[in-house]
Design an enzyme around this catalytic site. Sequence first.
Site, short mmCIF file in Angstrom:
data_model
loop_
_atom_site.label_atom_id
_atom_site.label_comp_id
_atom_site.label_asym_id
_atom_site.label_seq_id
_atom_site.Cartn_x
_atom_site.Cartn_y
_atom_site.Cartn_z
N CYS A 70 40.48 124.51 -28.57
CA CYS A 70 39.58 123.41 -28.93
C CYS A 70 40.21 122.43 -29.92
O CYS A 70 40.26 122.69 -31.13
CB CYS A 70 38.26 123.92 -29.49
SG CYS A 70 37.05 122.58 -29.64
N CYS A 96 34.43 118.88 -25.85
CA CYS A 96 34.63 119.27 -27.24
C CYS A 96 33.51 118.66 -28.08
O CYS A 96 33.60 117.50 -28.50
CB CYS A 96 36.00 118.79 -27.73
SG CYS A 96 36.44 119.45 -29.35
#
Length: 665
Positions: free
Chosen positions: A201, A377
């Site tokens: 991430c 995200c």
Amino acid sequence: MAAASSSSSSSVRPALSSLGRRHLATPVSSGSRSSAHRILVIGGGAAGQAISHQLLRSGAFPNKHDIAIVDPKTTHDYQPGWTLVGGGLKKKEDLRRPMADLAQEKEGLGLYNDAVESFDPDNNCVKTRDGRTLSYEHLIVAPGLRLMPEKVSGLSEAMRDMDAKVASIYDYDSCDRVWDLVQQHRSGPAIFTQPPQPHKCAGAPQKIMWLALDHWKSQGLSRSDIPITYATALPAMFGVPKYAATLEALRKERDVEGLFGHNLVAVNGSTATFAKGEEKVTRPFSLLHAVPPQGPHDFIRSSPLANPTSGFVDVDDKTLRHVKYSNVWSAGDSSSLPTSKTAAAVTSQAPILVNNLLSSLAGTSDAPQEYDGYTSCPIPTEYGKLVLCEFAYNGVPKESFGPTLGIDQAQPSRAFYYLKRDFFPWVYFNAMVKGTWAGPNGWLSAPKWKGAAPSVGGGQARAFSSVVGKMGGSNGAAGRRGFATSARAARDQPSRRPRDPLERDSTAVRYALPGGETLIVRPAPSSGGGSSTGSSATTTTTADPAKILVEEANSEAYLPPALRPRTARKQQARFNSTTPRRTDLSPSEIAEIQALRREGGASVPDIARKFNCSEVFVRIVAPAGAEAKREAQRGMERVRRGEEGSTRFGDLLRREARRARREMW
């Protein structure tokens, strides 16, 4: 888990067994030194669980241990939630499950609590650390990434030292300590770091920074009290320009120092050392949030499966199939796919991998489904607001809400914040790891298969059809929770799991829907049920189908509460009127309702009043046609452009939001 039984060529296997049952995955005997499986899955993380359960639900693997997972861990964590733990919003224990508990509602999934030692793809087998040899027909490699804090001098020691002000949300043992340090910190510089790619991430390193900054602001602390530095090895705040612009503007507005191109290489006491090219930069800190370097596991990097440059499993960017070995697949963080490594990416990758693998097993000539690099995200910029970054390959935005609702996802939103905080953790454990969630494409139905099931002994030819339609495709009814709304959708989508597992309830009333499905209306337990005389007596009921649907939607067994639930007064006025709503409409009356909807001469409330039934019931048995939906969309666009009066704008926005929410469910 109910054992999966064989099915004839004309039948379709149910998607899941009843919701009330809980079973453990079947551990494979530790005494066996050699075992054979049709599908061997390396890794029991987000990708391994989603893929193995989608394969189980396909009905193509009815035998015990046809599919087996290899993972040395005995627990499974929702790692995206560690940001919430570091921000004081969740407890880490609530985001952890026993590995065996994740295989519910179906028997036959094998589980090896063991680690991989080496791959031998030329002989279709894997050797484990405990000396087992596991053979396979198809191999799925998805063990995730390895944290490597040892690559930063002094970082491992600092994270173990409880007196040091160093912690990370990337580690289960440390993520709750981040929140403790944030609460205790009252003065002195705070540094938040981001290593070079690859790592999990790309937005997570700054998520915790924004939450910490907002907490300190709420405590009356200013920039002079706590100077904040964001030191990232990247040249910008984010890799996608659209979202990077917003985050950079926030950084400047909130007076956060940006050290771009700075990579953390050492931690010594309360001093952090960064490398900027050949230059070394040192900075003192009173609090350090460090993200350790990450990379592929050694057993992958040193194997024939690895890409020689990256060390990840070398797969085709679109089909997720290995470039050399046709029976090897990979998804998630351990794959060579050139996209951000997130759980959201897995939601799109898993159905494509499953579809292509089943097509390969069937020996069909269908063109494989292709992955476009979708990932997401969600970056909280403060408590209560979040930027929902969604993009595909090459950083091209691919947003779920922008095109539908006209929302700029690059701007912090309160609704998106609650998706991250409440909905995503819920859907992860209740749907994704069970193989029923495809991210922006919604809920998945089990894919169909045709032909005779393989014999228990494996002697019968394994001929399976290709997966019918795209699993959870954005244009297919199978990926949504609603009913089919067209003949094409009814033809292409797999048979759906009944809304109520007690579909044989004798008190229920059944209605045929346009897509060939059946709406089953069962009286709520509090209504006392229907009246019956003997087992074969005719059953009558006054249950309101709309009330039942809403009660189910608000049940934890199906969906979390709506973001804006109706008030008690509106709920009572809608469902508890003095005149009971009808649910015993005849086929001719339903046909008349459908004709009125097609002609468009009467509104849904008018039809509901005419037949004394609920509006939800009208919309289910007579969904609006495609042209009506397109006209509504065109009207919405005209209002947005100012071509029509603004008096309808609020109503249209609310209607559009409700439609989008129904499709998402």
